[in-house]
Design a protein around this motif. Sequence first.
Motif, mmCIF file in Angstrom:
data_model
loop_
_atom_site.group_PDB
_atom_site.id
_atom_site.type_symbol
_atom_site.label_atom_id
_atom_site.label_comp_id
_atom_site.label_asym_id
_atom_site.label_seq_id
_atom_site.Cartn_x
_atom_site.Cartn_y
_atom_site.Cartn_z
ATOM 1 N N ILE A 26 0.744 -1.136 0.233
ATOM 2 C CA ILE A 26 -0.019 0.221 0.155
ATOM 3 C C ILE A 26 0.857 1.132 -0.073
ATOM 4 O O ILE A 26 0.632 2.024 -0.785
ATOM 5 C CB ILE A 26 -1.021 0.009 1.223
ATOM 6 C CG1 ILE A 26 -2.229 -1.053 0.841
ATOM 7 C CG2 ILE A 26 -1.424 1.426 1.357
ATOM 8 C CD1 ILE A 26 -2.891 -1.226 2.161
ATOM 9 N N ARG A 27 1.909 1.177 0.645
ATOM 10 C CA ARG A 27 3.043 2.280 0.714
ATOM 11 C C ARG A 27 3.671 2.619 -0.581
ATOM 12 O O ARG A 27 3.666 3.742 -1.179
ATOM 13 C CB ARG A 27 3.992 2.124 1.635
ATOM 14 C CG ARG A 27 4.854 3.347 1.864
ATOM 15 C CD ARG A 27 6.046 3.131 2.679
ATOM 16 N NE ARG A 27 6.856 3.931 2.872
ATOM 17 C CZ ARG A 27 8.050 4.302 1.975
ATOM 18 N NH1 ARG A 27 8.079 3.391 1.036
ATOM 19 N NH2 ARG A 27 8.786 5.092 1.977
ATOM 20 N N LEU A 30 0.811 3.957 -3.095
ATOM 21 C CA LEU A 30 0.473 5.607 -2.658
ATOM 22 C C LEU A 30 1.564 6.397 -3.017
ATOM 23 O O LEU A 30 1.259 7.699 -3.226
ATOM 24 C CB LEU A 30 0.134 5.827 -1.224
ATOM 25 C CG LEU A 30 -1.394 5.023 -0.842
ATOM 26 C CD1 LEU A 30 -1.488 5.015 0.582
ATOM 27 C CD2 LEU A 30 -2.273 5.490 -1.607
ATOM 28 N N THR A 31 2.842 6.066 -3.205
ATOM 29 C CA THR A 31 3.840 6.937 -3.390
ATOM 30 C C THR A 31 4.361 6.995 -4.765
ATOM 31 O O THR A 31 5.522 7.492 -5.102
ATOM 32 C CB THR A 31 5.318 6.690 -2.274
ATOM 33 O OG1 THR A 31 5.623 5.368 -2.486
ATOM 34 C CG2 THR A 31 4.709 6.742 -0.853
ATOM 35 N N ARG A 40 -4.009 3.521 -9.800
ATOM 36 C CA ARG A 40 -3.606 3.537 -8.255
ATOM 37 C C ARG A 40 -5.248 2.962 -7.649
ATOM 38 O O ARG A 40 -4.863 2.070 -6.840
ATOM 39 C CB ARG A 40 -3.370 4.917 -7.811
ATOM 40 C CG ARG A 40 -3.170 4.981 -6.353
ATOM 41 C CD ARG A 40 -2.782 6.332 -6.014
ATOM 42 N NE ARG A 40 -1.692 6.464 -6.342
ATOM 43 C CZ ARG A 40 -1.082 7.753 -6.245
ATOM 44 N NH1 ARG A 40 -1.620 8.694 -6.071
ATOM 45 N NH2 ARG A 40 0.201 7.841 -6.781
ATOM 46 N N LEU A 44 -4.855 -0.495 -5.134
ATOM 47 C CA LEU A 44 -5.420 -0.479 -4.092
ATOM 48 C C LEU A 44 -6.484 -1.371 -3.616
ATOM 49 O O LEU A 44 -6.369 -2.052 -2.829
ATOM 50 C CB LEU A 44 -5.713 1.010 -3.468
ATOM 51 C CG LEU A 44 -4.868 1.854 -3.218
ATOM 52 C CD1 LEU A 44 -5.387 3.161 -3.165
ATOM 53 C CD2 LEU A 44 -3.912 1.649 -2.248
#
Length: 68
Positions: A26-27, A30-31, A40, A44
Amino acid sequence: MDTLKDWLPFLIPLIIVELILLIVTIRHILTHDHYKRGTRALWLVIAIVGMEFIGPILYFILGKADDE
């Protein structure tokens, strides 16, 4: 008959590894802005719904862009 207490030495490390993999996935989603396939939001959903190792592994195999 096996009880949950008998399975805990196996389950606890498995759950910890699963959660760490989900957090890292998830990190990363999101980055980063670029993906081989999908968006995205799609990744997710796949990572969270397919939390049992399959979602995060699919992301790192199919979705993570190689140009980092």
